[in-house]
Design a protein around this motif. Structure first.
Motif, short mmCIF file in Angstrom:
data_model
loop_
_atom_site.label_atom_id
_atom_site.label_comp_id
_atom_site.label_asym_id
_atom_site.label_seq_id
_atom_site.Cartn_x
_atom_site.Cartn_y
_atom_site.Cartn_z
N THR A 46 0.82 -1.21 0.00
CA THR A 46 0.00 0.00 0.00
C THR A 46 0.86 1.26 0.00
O THR A 46 0.58 2.22 -0.74
N GLU A 47 1.89 1.28 0.83
CA GLU A 47 2.74 2.48 0.94
C GLU A 47 3.43 2.80 -0.38
O GLU A 47 3.49 3.96 -0.81
N MET A 48 3.98 1.78 -1.04
CA MET A 48 4.65 2.01 -2.32
C MET A 48 3.64 2.42 -3.40
O MET A 48 3.95 3.25 -4.26
N ALA A 49 2.44 1.84 -3.35
CA ALA A 49 1.41 2.20 -4.32
C ALA A 49 0.99 3.66 -4.14
O ALA A 49 0.85 4.41 -5.12
N LYS A 50 0.78 4.08 -2.90
CA LYS A 50 0.39 5.46 -2.63
C LYS A 50 1.47 6.44 -3.07
O LYS A 50 1.19 7.51 -3.60
N LYS A 51 2.72 6.03 -2.86
CA LYS A 51 3.84 6.88 -3.25
C LYS A 51 3.86 7.07 -4.77
O LYS A 51 4.08 8.17 -5.28
N ALA A 52 3.64 5.97 -5.50
CA ALA A 52 3.63 6.03 -6.96
C ALA A 52 2.47 6.89 -7.47
O ALA A 52 2.63 7.69 -8.39
N GLU A 53 1.29 6.72 -6.85
CA GLU A 53 0.13 7.51 -7.25
C GLU A 53 0.37 8.99 -7.00
O GLU A 53 0.04 9.84 -7.83
N LYS A 54 0.95 9.31 -5.86
CA LYS A 54 1.23 10.69 -5.51
C LYS A 54 2.18 11.33 -6.51
O LYS A 54 2.09 12.53 -6.83
N ASP A 55 3.12 10.51 -7.02
CA ASP A 55 4.10 11.00 -7.98
C ASP A 55 3.57 11.01 -9.42
O ASP A 55 4.29 11.34 -10.35
N GLY A 56 2.29 10.63 -9.57
CA GLY A 56 1.65 10.72 -10.87
C GLY A 56 1.82 9.52 -11.77
O GLY A 56 1.56 9.60 -12.98
N PHE A 57 2.23 8.37 -11.21
CA PHE A 57 2.41 7.17 -12.02
C PHE A 57 1.13 6.33 -12.01
O PHE A 57 0.38 6.32 -11.03
N THR A 58 0.90 5.63 -13.11
CA THR A 58 -0.26 4.75 -13.25
C THR A 58 0.21 3.30 -13.13
O THR A 58 1.25 2.94 -13.71
N LYS A 59 -0.55 2.50 -12.43
CA LYS A 59 -0.17 1.10 -12.24
C LYS A 59 -0.14 0.37 -13.58
O LYS A 59 -1.10 0.42 -14.35
N PRO A 60 0.96 -0.33 -13.89
CA PRO A 60 1.05 -1.09 -15.13
C PRO A 60 0.00 -2.21 -15.15
O PRO A 60 -0.40 -2.73 -14.11
N THR A 61 -0.42 -2.59 -16.32
CA THR A 61 -1.45 -3.64 -16.46
C THR A 61 -0.84 -5.03 -16.51
O THR A 61 -1.54 -6.01 -16.34
#
Length: 263
Positions: free
Chosen positions: A247-262
């Motif tokens: 969760t923490e790494m996902a939130k960090k990526a979202e905050k930095d404007g990255f989209t989760k790869p499919t």
């Protein structure tokens, strides 16, 4: 085949799914004689690095290292292209052809990735794991853990710096040292800092840092949710909750404007 000896299971993959131990053969290598553990505090950083190099040489000799023409070795070489000198560190990489889902890094910059890990993770997830392990080296976690193992294991039998040169370890001492290191773990703070380093490592190498979260997610799936309960819970006991790290790494990526790869 499993890893020949309990690995230097550092950081992220202290959650190794198939961590194993094996009997060590003795040989006639000798160490400098009678210096006692009380003198171990004189070990310099250079001494620790010398012992680390000796240890990783032993590990490479006692585990099946993938040859250059092996598919996994070629994959790792491609993944780590341009990373032999990164963030002020000189690094070297090898694949162990063992089924352990694990990886580790040593204070001398040696990074070893097990085939079991590469077979269950994508290239970018593996790169996230590597970044995390390099973080432990950069933050001196690997060096400090190894030094502690020397102080509490082989050194008690008389290994020390003699005339500015570290003594040579015997096979039996290397085996004891390996088990000592494998039974150690990093603090939750150290793990979290290494997580952040792995995240930045991906960004620095133009890889979507979401893969840091996805690597943890993959481990959680493989463990059957062991961080929340079950027989494998002990594998996660000294590490930050895996689900929380996802969760923490996902939130960090979202905050930095990255989209989760499919993928």
């Amino acid at each position: 085949m499993k890893l020949k000896i309990a690995t230097i299971a550092l950081g992220l993959l202290g959650t190794s799914i198939t961590l194993s131990q094996a009997q060590i053969k003795l040989n006639s290598k000798t160490i400098g004689s009678a210096t006692k553990a009380v003198q171990a505090v004189t070990l310099s950083n250079d001494d620790v690095i010398a012992y680390t190099k000796e240890y990783i040489t032993w590990m490479d000799e006692n585990n099946p290292v993938a040859p250059a023409d092996n598919e996994l070795a070629q994959r790792l070489t491609k993944l780590t292209s341009g990373l032999t000198n990164y963030d002020g560190q000189t690094l070297n990489f090898k694949v162990y052809l063992v089924r352990d889902v694990n990886a580790f890094a040593c204070a001398d910059g040696s990074v070893r990735v097990c085939a079991g890990l590469m077979e269950v993770m994508s290239d970018n997830e593996v790169l996230g794991v590597i970044g995390h392990e390099i973080g432990h080296v950069k933050n001196m976690d690997s060096r400090d853990a190894f030094k502690t193992a020397l102080l509490t294991s082989a050194l008690k039998d008389g290994v020390s710096s003699q005339g500015g040169t570290a003594a040579t370890l015997s096979d039996s001492q290397l085996g004891e040292l390996g088990e000592q290191v494998a039974n150690m773990s990093f603090s939750r703070k150290q793990e979290s800092v290494a997580d952040d380093y792995g995240y930045k490592f991906l960004k620095d190498n133009n890889v979507n840092p979401w893969y840091m979260s996805m690597a943890f997610e993959r481990l959680q799936e493989l463990s059957g949710g062991a961080s929340d309960g079950g027989a494998a819970k002990k594998l996660f006991s000294s590490h930050p909750d895996t689900g929380k790290r996802v969760t923490e790494m996902a939130k960090k990526a979202e905050k930095d404007g990255f989209t989760k790869p499919t993928e």
